[in-house]
Structure formats: C-alpha cells, structure tokens
Write a protein that holds these residues in place. Structure first.
Motif, short mmCIF file in Angstrom:
data_model
loop_
_atom_site.label_atom_id
_atom_site.label_comp_id
_atom_site.label_asym_id
_atom_site.label_seq_id
_atom_site.Cartn_x
_atom_site.Cartn_y
_atom_site.Cartn_z
N MET A 16 0.83 -1.20 0.00
CA MET A 16 0.00 0.00 0.00
C MET A 16 0.86 1.25 0.00
N ALA A 17 1.89 1.15 0.78
CA ALA A 17 2.70 2.36 0.97
C ALA A 17 3.19 2.98 -0.35
N PRO A 18 3.70 2.17 -1.29
CA PRO A 18 4.20 2.81 -2.52
C PRO A 18 3.09 3.57 -3.26
N ALA A 19 1.93 2.94 -3.36
CA ALA A 19 0.84 3.59 -4.10
C ALA A 19 0.42 4.88 -3.41
N ALA A 20 0.41 4.87 -2.08
CA ALA A 20 0.05 6.08 -1.34
C ALA A 20 1.08 7.18 -1.60
N LEU A 21 2.35 6.77 -1.65
CA LEU A 21 3.42 7.71 -1.94
C LEU A 21 3.23 8.33 -3.34
N TRP A 22 2.90 7.44 -4.30
CA TRP A 22 2.68 7.92 -5.68
C TRP A 22 1.51 8.90 -5.72
N LEU A 23 0.48 8.53 -4.98
CA LEU A 23 -0.69 9.41 -4.92
C LEU A 23 -0.29 10.79 -4.45
N LEU A 24 0.53 10.82 -3.41
CA LEU A 24 0.94 12.11 -2.83
C LEU A 24 1.90 12.86 -3.75
N VAL A 25 2.96 12.17 -4.18
CA VAL A 25 4.03 12.86 -4.90
C VAL A 25 3.63 13.24 -6.31
N PHE A 26 2.91 12.33 -7.00
CA PHE A 26 2.64 12.59 -8.41
C PHE A 26 1.20 13.00 -8.70
N ASN A 27 0.38 13.09 -7.68
CA ASN A 27 -0.98 13.54 -7.94
C ASN A 27 -1.42 14.68 -7.01
N VAL A 28 -1.36 14.43 -5.70
CA VAL A 28 -1.85 15.45 -4.79
C VAL A 28 -0.96 16.69 -4.82
N TRP A 29 0.34 16.44 -4.67
CA TRP A 29 1.25 17.59 -4.64
C TRP A 29 1.21 18.39 -5.95
N PRO A 30 1.32 17.76 -7.11
CA PRO A 30 1.24 18.56 -8.35
C PRO A 30 -0.06 19.34 -8.48
N SER A 31 -1.17 18.78 -7.97
CA SER A 31 -2.43 19.53 -8.06
C SER A 31 -2.35 20.80 -7.24
N ILE A 32 -1.84 20.67 -6.02
CA ILE A 32 -1.70 21.85 -5.17
C ILE A 32 -0.73 22.84 -5.81
N ASN A 33 0.38 22.29 -6.29
CA ASN A 33 1.42 23.14 -6.86
C ASN A 33 0.93 23.89 -8.10
N THR A 34 0.05 23.23 -8.87
CA THR A 34 -0.49 23.90 -10.06
C THR A 34 -1.23 25.16 -9.66
N ILE A 57 0.48 18.32 -15.62
CA ILE A 57 1.71 17.89 -16.26
C ILE A 57 2.86 18.85 -15.99
N ILE A 58 2.56 20.13 -15.88
CA ILE A 58 3.61 21.12 -15.63
C ILE A 58 4.19 20.94 -14.22
N SER A 59 3.29 20.83 -13.26
CA SER A 59 3.77 20.63 -11.88
C SER A 59 4.47 19.29 -11.74
N GLN A 60 3.98 18.32 -12.47
CA GLN A 60 4.62 17.01 -12.41
C GLN A 60 6.06 17.10 -12.94
N TYR A 61 6.20 17.88 -14.01
CA TYR A 61 7.54 18.07 -14.55
C TYR A 61 8.44 18.77 -13.51
N ILE A 62 7.88 19.76 -12.82
CA ILE A 62 8.67 20.46 -11.82
C ILE A 62 9.05 19.51 -10.69
N THR A 63 8.13 18.63 -10.31
CA THR A 63 8.43 17.63 -9.28
C THR A 63 9.57 16.72 -9.74
N VAL A 64 9.44 16.21 -10.95
CA VAL A 64 10.46 15.31 -11.48
C VAL A 64 11.81 16.02 -11.58
N ARG A 65 11.75 17.29 -11.98
CA ARG A 65 12.97 18.07 -12.06
C ARG A 65 13.58 18.25 -10.68
N GLY A 66 12.70 18.48 -9.69
CA GLY A 66 13.16 18.63 -8.32
C GLY A 66 13.83 17.37 -7.79
N LEU A 67 13.38 16.23 -8.29
CA LEU A 67 14.00 14.97 -7.88
C LEU A 67 15.30 14.72 -8.63
#
Lengths: 278, 316
Positions: free
Chosen positions: A1-19, B164-174
């Motif tokens: 579970m942990a990896p999928a939760a991490l993916w959810l956070l790093v590649f979905n939740v965070w980018p949404s907020i960051n956008t 996709i833009i933020s995702q790119y920034i995340t990947v770049r940050g990594l």
C-alpha cells in the motif's frame, strides 16, 4: 500500500496543489517564482491564442461527438456475432488504437501533404489543379486531426460497446419478437435502450478526449500549430509554455486550470456513469 | 485462466431458432441478437454471411491499409517514384535501405531501447504496485483506507495534462529531468490501475477469504493463493495497457526529455520528421519500427485482452 500512497501524494496530490500555487506566480523554467496575483488569469482572458484553441476544441468536439458515438456502435454490432475469423477482425479493428498517435499522425501527414497520396491522386484524377493545403491551413488542419481521431478511436469505443451489447438481455429481444416487433423496431426499442447508458458514457469520453487533444495536432502541424499558431489545442499551449526561452510555468499552470475547469464537468459525469455501469 | 469469473457477462450469440431471414439494413443487426443458443454460426443465411464478411473486409481495408501503405513506402527504394498520382501499392524492388538509413540519421535503435526501458519500468511498477494497493484497499482494514480511496477516486476527474507542468517540476526537483527514470516514474503506479485491481479483488467472494483467515492464513498467503489466481484477467489487461501506454506516450516524454540522446521512440520520430522531411521513406521506416513491435505484442496477447474485456475490465 505504501508505494501507491506515496505515488498518490508525490505525483498527484502535490502537483495539483502546486499547479494552483504556481498559477499565481511568474515561475519560469529558469528563475522567476515571484507572486504576481491574478496577472496570469488576466492574461488568460485576453489571450487570442487561447481563444483560438478553445474554438478549435469546440469544433473538434462537435464533429467527433456524433461520429464516435454512433459509428463504433454499428461496428460493435458488426463484430458481435461469433462467425469464423471474427477474433481476427476484432483484433485488426483495434490496431489503430494500439498504434501511437505519433505513428498514426505521421502516416496521415505523409498522406495529406502537398505531394502526398491524397493530393497526388486527386490531381491525377483531375479533380483539383492545386494541392489542397490540408496541413497548412487552420481549419483543414483541424479537420484532418478530427478525421485521424475518429479513425483511431473507432476500435476503442467499439470494444466498449461490445461489452455493453453482451449485457442487452436476450429475453427482451425474444419477447419483442413474439409480440411481433420487426427487426428495425427491435433495434430501436430493445438494442438502443439497452446500450443507452453506454452511448452516454462514450459520448462523454469523446468530449473529454477532444478537449485533451495534443499529439494529433502537434504532429500534423509539425509542432507549429499551423499558420500563425492558430490550429493549436489548449494542451499544445501548455506544452509550449513548459520549456525553453518562452517557458512560463506560472502561465502554463493558469492554462492548466482553464483545462481543468472545462473538463471537470464531463469528468465527474463520466465517473458517475462508470459507477452506475459497474 | 480459471473459469471463476464472477463478472463475466453472458453474451448473446446468434444461433438458429427458425426465424426467417432478416431484411437488409440495420434490421439485420437487430435480428441477429434475437437468435439464441450455443455458438452461433451457420445461423445466418449465406446471403447475410456474405454481406457480413463484405462489410468486415471493407472496414478492415479502411483501418489497416494506411499501415500497409506506410510499410510499403518504407520498403521502396530511392529509384522508385513515390510521388506519382498512382503509386504502386507493392514496392517494385523491396529494400531495407531506408531502415539502415534512418538509423544513420537518428539513433533509432537506442530510442527503441529507451522506450522499452520506460515501458518495462511502468509494467513492473503497475503489476506490483497496483496489485498490492488494490488488494489492500479491497481486503485489508487499515487506518486511512477510506481517505486513500477518496484520493485515488479524485485523481480520476483530473486529466493528466492538467498537472503535467507541476509534475515536470516535481520530477525536475527529484533530479530526474531529462532521464528515462523521470519519464517512467510518475506512471509506474497508475491510480486507475489501483482502482481496477481493487474492483477485481472485491469480486472474489468474501467467504473464501474468511475461510482462509480462520485457517490462519496471513494476508500475503491470502493474496498469493486466493487473490492473484482470481484476478489474472484484470492483471493481464492492466499490464498490456501499461506497456502500450508507455510505448505510445508522447506528450510527457516530450516535456521531460531534452537531450536527443535520451529520446524515446515517439519523441525521436517527431524529431526525425521535423528535421529531415525531404525523404518520406525515412519517417515511414521509423514509424514501422515503433508500430511493428506493439502490433505483434498486441496480436499475441489479444486473447487475454478480449477475455479481460468480457470480465468487465474495460468500461472506459
């Protein structure tokens, strides 16, 4: 579970907020990142390229909707019955779906360019004197991309209809037949109502994917977006601002929010329809 | 694949029931569904069968001929005129020169390897990650399960292009900008795949699981001995699509990759097209290098795919 939760956070939740955060800044691929308030959104409202892109998307959607809702249903009915060799036909009809949009668009651009097959043949027939500028005129470009999209999507939606047709209850057909309903009548009164939800599902899917179009227009226009960049899609604009000298993460994020706003309605509807179907 | 497919829908196949031959037009299609029974060929009259095959072949030509045409162009030698109004469908002297030449122009084989690496990471990641998470969500109780489920569901209303833009920034940050790992990583556990696996695990009768719990089976044992054998259909569909999706993807690698050395096949093809358009035989050969492997893969796995479809793996 942990990896999928991490993916959810790093590649979905965070980018949404960051956008959302980025949309209020002037962040760029190199430097920037100052808070600029509503500047990006003000720019959205006066962006002629975005207006072009939205109009292209609407035309794209309006043409694709009827074609990709109805043609794949007819195709599914054609391949539904298990006659010898049907597995071959089903697989073959799915081939354009499996191929990359890039591959398909490159084939299309070879066929549609000034010296390509379509123009060559039409000139040989004498139907036209000058080549038709399929790839260098805005609306011809958009319609070329539409025809490509329809051609590539037929098999995809055919499969969805195929699994829906399996659920149309046989007894209903029989009961209708006993009651003396003719085949046409039964197609209209039994088959169509039986797949009506699926038709709705498919049409929403078509609408969403029309709003998300990228590769087809990008490749057909060779990355230019047509003359004056007027044959672009919203996603092409986002990509354009993602990098390089003109890169502007802040504005690209604002455009992403525009994309979200125009797709969220259909996406929610899609989710509901899907859960109903399940 | 076991025959325990709880979600398999009964499909009405045609078979004779003594109905008269149907009229032409859409009626033919409707009448087909009314016949019932076993397996159903032999039921349509010869006339209907001929019409059916004629239509099937017509659609086949429409959907397949562009690929064959491209294949033919890729095999034509420089001496052959490909610009005439009536070019021949078969190459006069088939040659593989264009494939050699495309490899001289762009490192097309290493692009293919790059695409393969990305696809392999995505397939393995999804097979493991989505299966484990799907199982946990369907069968295990743990804190935060509800919240996670809502999170996974919420991603479904978010088109990938929006972030996709933020995702790119995340990947770049990594530190993964312009790397193949950066291309592969975000898709290595697909949120939709997690949910699909959850649905598949949920379809296994709860009692089977409870019986195993009483027998003292650990969650891992239950996953391996009860779970996995029952979700093979869904798992195969997910991995097939993960591979195809990664192999075909264009926008994301286009954003992440910068150095022409690192391109995947799709990005490389667009690069080739943008740079050397004077000889259409080269892009033709390039597209075939991308197209042929995926078609062979799909054709050889189509049985699993269509079985997965019947089990409800594809709803859209």
């Amino acid at each position: 579970m942990a990896p999928a939760a991490l993916w959810l956070l790093v590649f979905n939740v965070w980018p949404s907020i960051n956008t959302i955060v980025l949309a209020f800044t002037n962040s760029r691929p190199l430097g920037g990142g100052r808070f600029t308030g509503l500047d990006n959104f003000a720019r959205v409202l006066s962006d002629a390229q975005l207006a072009d892109a939205l109009l292209n998307s609407i035309v794209f959607m309006l043409v694709c909707l009827p074609l990709l809702t109805i043609l794949p249903l007819l195709l599914a009915i054609l391949v539904e019955k298990k006659i010898p060799g049907i597995a071959f036909f089903r697989t073959a009809f799915y081939t354009p779906v499996v191929a990359s949009a890039v591959v398909v668009a490159l084939i299309w651009s070879w066929a549609l360019n000034d010296r390509g097959l379509v123009n060559g043949f039409a000139q040989w027939l004498g139907v036209i004197a000058e080549p038709i500028p399929f790839l260098t005129e805005r609306w011809l470009l958009v319609f070329s991309a539409i025809s490509l999209t329809v051609w590539k999507g037929l098999g995809y939606y055919m499969i969805i209809y195929l699994s829906a047709l399996g659920n149309v209850r046989r007894e209903l057909h029989e009961a209708a037949a006993v009651d003396g309903a003719g085949p046409v009548r039964r197609f209209r009164s039994v088959t169509i109502p039986g797949v009506r939800n699926t038709m709705l599902l498919v049409s929403v899917m078509v609408a969403v994917s029309a709003l998300r179009v990228f590769s087809e227009l990008f490749i057909l226009s060779n990355g230019t977006g047509g003359p004056g960049g007027r044959a672009q899609s919203v996603v092409m604009l986002i990509q354009m601002y993602s990098r390089g000298f003109y890169g502007h993460f802040g504005y690209a994020s604002a455009l992403s929010i525009v994309l979200f706003v125009i797709t969220v309605g259909p996406m929610l509807l899609l989710l509901r329809l899907n859960r109903k179907a399940a | 694949m076991p025959d325990v497919t709880p979600r398999a829908a009964p499909r009405p196949h045609g078979a004779p029931d003594g109905e008269p031959e149907p009229e032409p037009g859409p009626s033919r299609q409707a009448s087909r569904t009314r016949r019932r029974g076993r397996d159903g060929f032999g039921s349509p009259g010869p006339g209907e069968l001929v019409l059916r095959y004629a239509l099937l072949v017509l659609v086949l030509l429409l959907l397949i001929s562009p690929f064959l045409w491209q294949l033919s162009t890729s095999l034509k030698s420089l001496n052959e005129d490909i610009y005439t109004g009536t070019p021949s469908f078969l190459p006069e002297q088939p040659t593989l020169d264009n494939y050699a030449q495309v490899a001289e122009t762009i490192p097309v084989w290493s692009y293919a390897v790059n695409s393969l690496i990305v696809a392999a990471i995505v397939v393995l990641g999804n097979a493991a990650g989505a299966t484990l998470a799907g199982y946990a969500l369907a069968r295990l109780r743990f804190r935060g399960a509800k919240l996670l489920l809502v999170g996974f569901l919420a991603t479904l209303v978010l088109p990938g292009e929006v972030t996709i833009i933020s995702q790119y920034i995340t990947v770049r940050g990594l530190g993964l900008a312009d790397t193949l790992l950066g291309v592969a990583l975000p898709g290595a556990i697909g949120m939709l795949n997690v949910l699909l696996m959850r649905t598949a695990f949920q379809a296994i009768p709860q009692e089977t699981d409870e019986a195993a719990v009483i027998d003292g089976a650990t969650p891992w044992q239950r996953l391996i001995h009860i779970g996995l054998p029952n979700v093979r259909g869904m798992l195969s569909v997910i991995t097939i699509f993960a591979f195809i999706g990664a192999w075909d993807d264009f926008l994301w690698p286009l954003i992440v990759l910068n150095d022409p050395e690192n391109f995947t096949l799709t990005v490389g093809l667009q690069y080739l097209n943008g740079t050397f358009t004077n000889n259409p035989r080269l892009p033709a050969a390039g597209t075939m290098i991308s197209f042929i492997p995926i078609v062979i893969l799909f054709a050889s796995l189509q049985r699993f795919f269509f079985r997965g479809v019947e089990e409800g793996a594809i709803k859209g």
